[in-house]
Design an enzyme around this catalytic site. Structure first.
Site, short mmCIF file in Angstrom:
data_model
loop_
_atom_site.label_atom_id
_atom_site.label_comp_id
_atom_site.label_asym_id
_atom_site.label_seq_id
_atom_site.Cartn_x
_atom_site.Cartn_y
_atom_site.Cartn_z
N PHE A 1 28.22 41.01 65.26
CA PHE A 1 29.14 41.60 64.27
C PHE A 1 29.30 43.08 64.54
CE2 PHE A 1 29.37 44.01 60.22
CZ PHE A 1 30.62 43.59 59.77
N LEU B 1 24.05 43.58 65.45
CA LEU B 1 24.92 44.34 64.56
C LEU B 1 25.26 45.69 65.18
CD1 LEU B 1 23.05 43.76 61.16
CD2 LEU B 1 24.98 42.46 62.05
N GLU B 2 26.56 46.03 65.19
CA GLU B 2 26.98 47.40 65.47
C GLU B 2 27.69 47.89 64.23
OE1 GLU B 2 30.09 50.08 68.04
OE2 GLU B 2 29.94 47.95 68.50
N LEU B 3 27.06 48.81 63.52
CA LEU B 3 27.53 49.18 62.19
C LEU B 3 28.15 50.57 62.19
CD1 LEU B 3 24.53 47.82 60.13
CD2 LEU B 3 26.61 46.64 60.81
#
Length: 727
Positions: free
Chosen positions: A669, A693-695
């Site tokens: 995501f 996750l890359e937020l």
């Protein structure tokens, strides 16, 4: 001391759910619904003292009987409860012997006498799939659709001596979507929520809080089971009424009309909101406008000029075909079987005989369904053929399309020979003249190698951010679409060609896909500029160019992913060692943002595919078009069906379902931190799937006294915009 200890234990224990008010229950009914209600009631601590269900059919017990017998619960299988209006004495004695305090009827097709209904302390409650008093009687879900109701639902009511007229205990409702069917309504709401409601109703009774609300007579309706002769289509109806009539009669008894002198039954109706596709005219008796046999199905018209699409047709002899094949249905010749194919046919005959245990001899004319088989038997047939016929992979539809044994063997042989493969990929495009070229954009979900409308027919507008204009309508994936995509990816991984393919062949497909991306880079860059607002030259060089290079890079890795060997004991003679073997995870889900649509897709999916996984990708809701064009190119590159699936739609529906789906092994995501937290939580609670996750976040800059302030501000604004896009 002992007394005080006992009181302390009691104060502690009564807080636990197991010490709440519980009842001794008799379950009367059958089916998977009854089985689920039984299991959930037991989990809540209620004691099921007896299960009363139908006799075994062809040697097979009902699902409710199976689970109850496994638990050691007393099971009674009475063919009927009364004779000539009087309760059978032996049946009544067997029932009263269990000492139930409440009768629960989750799904019951038998007539239960009133002395049995009133016998327990708390009486009896029944589940009914309509919002009573509307649609009393059988086939309530069908009539909800036939009459065009905007709301569907169910009632749990107290049984009385009327026909579904007892006081209401509780009710639940949901909206009816434009393309809902009996199956979608049942699977989406009536089944899962009905089970919860039955358990809730029992607990309300146990706690003494269950209401008894008299049913009003206003709005009360009763409709019996529709007979085939009464299901004929009238061509004086609007398209919406036609659609309701067809979907309401699907699968039983089937809405029909006369075509070329014979009765033809229609199945699988959806309202057609887009333009009518080209097709070959088909005269239909009574219809003012001929139907159109198109590549997607049969288009028919209401008296208001609006259209709907019918997917399948069934003839008087029971044969069902895709409506798109109406004019070619009789052109297939009978193929002669080789010696090896004869052996396969003999194996399949044994499988049929095992399923149709009531049929003495399986002949060429034996019809699978007319011999008593059900939808559960279809799944069993497909699975047994896969196990016993060298991994031959059939679809459930293959059985429905060839119900006679002779026809079924012909279909199997054609599949073995590769003659049953589908023709060239069918794509409905939205075309636009842009950037001195014609760009052709797919707009439907891409599931199991086919472009298809969302299951409920929903669409949404994708907008050109440069001027706010609507580019086109895109399919809005539903929960069932997500489940279909995951099932296709799982099947492709476990049973399909992809799972058996060697790494070098995977690499060849990925190189081919990279070539196709490059060959179509101008069109892809134009679509990217339209849909995301990117500058065309930037999209061409960066979005598309880097995507091509990413696929080429990971294509080279396919046959170079290796484990390692570690010696742990050099002592002779064994010289023990340990080693790692890297294997694909299985189905991976990918959720990407709007700012670099194709490049984000490439970064995440190329590595996933190189390792041998299959994928379900949800593009950002506002930028789905290059992902769908990518799906088209992947099919042209030769990727097997189900390996790549693209489901446009919302994060709240499709994205959330991906994060909690038990068959997905990893999820990647890129997006905001709050959504990342929710995804990580859902992944943990569902099946502890792996998560990447890359937020989004901030980009702090430290500015020293000797910096070029104007340049620093420009760099800060650029970095801030990029991070905001990822968030």
């Amino acid at each position: 001391m002992l007394r005080r200890g006992s009181q302390a234990l009691r104060r502690f224990s009564t807080r636990r759910v197991y010490f709440k008010n519980k009842l001794k229950l008799a379950l009367i009914g059958q089916s998977v619904f009854g089985q689920e209600v039984y299991s959930h009631l037991r989990k809540e601590g209620h004691r099921v003292v007896g299960v009363f269900t139908v006799p075994d059919k062809d040697g097979k017990a009902d699902p409710l009987a199976l689970v109850a017998e496994k638990d050691g619960t007393p099971v009674f299988k009475f063919p009927k409860w009364r004779v000539k209006g009087k309760t059978i004495k032996e049946v009544a004695e067997a029932y009263r012997s269990v000492g139930a305090e409440l009768n629960v009827l989750p799904f019951c097709t038998q007539f239960i006498p009133m002395d049995i209904i009133d016998s327990p302390k708390h009486g009896s409650i029944i589940y009914h799939p309509s919002i009573l008093p509307r649609h009393r009687g059988a086939s309530a879900i069908n009539w909800t659709l036939i009459t065009g109701d905007k709301k569907a639902g169910f009632s749990v009511f107290w049984a009385d001596d009327g026909l579904d007229t007892g006081p209401i205990l509780l009710q639940r409702s949901c909206d009816v979507e434009p393309n809902d069917t009996v199956d979608t309504l049942y699977n989406r709401f009536l089944f899962p929520e009905g089970i919860k409601a039955m358990v809730e109703a029992v607990q309300l009774i146990a706690d003494g809080k269950a209401p008894r609300i008299p049913q009003p007579e206003e709005g009360a309706t009763y409709e019996g089971i529709q007979k085939k002769e009464n299901a004929e289509i009238s061509w004086n109806w609007s398209a919406e009424v036609l659609h309701n009539w067809i979907r309401g009669h699907d699968k039983v008894p089937g809405a029909w009309t006369e075509i070329n002198g014979q009765m033809v039954t229609f199945y699988g109706s959806t309202l057609l909101n887009s333009s009518v596709p080209p097709g070959e005219p088909l005269e239909i008796k009574g219809a003012k406008t001929p139907g159109l046999v198109t590549k997607n199905g049969l288009v028919i018209f209401g008296n208001d000029g609006k259209a709907l699409m019918v997917r399948n047709l069934q003839f008087e002899d029971g044969k069902m075909i895709p409506a798109s094949q109406y004019f070619s249905a009789g052109e297939t010749s009978v193929v002669e079987l080789t010696a090896d194919e004869v052996k396969v046919a003999e194996t399949i005959k044994v499988i049929w005989a095992g399923i149709l245990s009531n049929v003495p001899i399986i002949e060429d004319s034996t019809d699978f369904f007319k011999s008593g088989a059900s939808s559960m038997d279809v799944a069993r047939l497909v699975e047994e053929i896969r196990q016993k016929c060298g991994g031959l992979q059939l679809q459930n539809e293959d059985v429905y399309m060839a119900t006679k044994f002779e026809d079924f063997i012909q279909k199997v042989v054609r599949k073995l020979r590769g003659e049953d493969q589908e023709a060239e990929l069918v794509v409905d495009y939205v075309s636009k003249e842009v950037n001195e070229m014609t760009v052709k954009m797919p707009y439907q979900c891409f599931i199991n190698g086919q472009f298809t409308d969302a299951d409920d027919g929903k669409t949404y507008d994708t907008i050109n951010p440069t001027d706010g204009s609507i580019i086109c309508k895109v399919s809005y994936a539903s929960l069932s679409d997500v489940d279909k995509a995951v099932a296709a990816a799982k099947d492709a991984f476990e049973n399909g060609e992809w799972g058996r393919m060697n790494a070098r062949e995977r690499g060849r497909l990925m190189y081919r896909l990279a070539d196709l991306l490059e060959e179509n880079q101008e069109e892809l860059a134009t679509i990217e500029a339209l849909d995301s607002g990117a500058v065309y030259t930037l999209a061409l060089k960066t979005h598309i160019g880097m995507s091509v290079q990413t696929f080429r890079y990971f294509a080279g890795w396919c046959d170079k992913i290796q484990g390692s060997t570690i010696p742990i004991n050099q002592a002779r003679p064994n010289r023990n060692l340990t080693f790692t073997k890297k294997e694909p995870l299985g189905v991976c889900a990918i959720i990407i943002p709007w700012n670099y649509p194709l490049m984000m897709l490439a970064w995440k999916s190329a590595a996933c595919l190189a390792a041998g996984n299959t994928l379900v990708l949800k593009p950002a809701q506002v930028t789905p078009l290059t992902a769908l064009k990518f799906a088209e190119l992947s099919a042209k590159a030769g990727f097997p069906k189900g390996v790549i699936n693209i489901i446009p739609g919302s994060g709240g529906i499709a994205g959330q379902r991906l994060s909690e789906h038990p068959d997905i092994r990893k999820l990647g995501f890129t997006g905001s931190t709050p959504i990342g937290k929710q995804i990580m939580k859902s992944c943990a609670l569902s099946n502890l799937k792996k998560v990447s996750l890359e937020l989004g976040g901030k980009s702090p800059l430290i500015i020293f006294n000797d910096c070029e302030l104007d340049k620093a501000v420009r760099m800060f604004l650029k970095c801030s915009w990029t991070k905001r896009g990822k968030g």
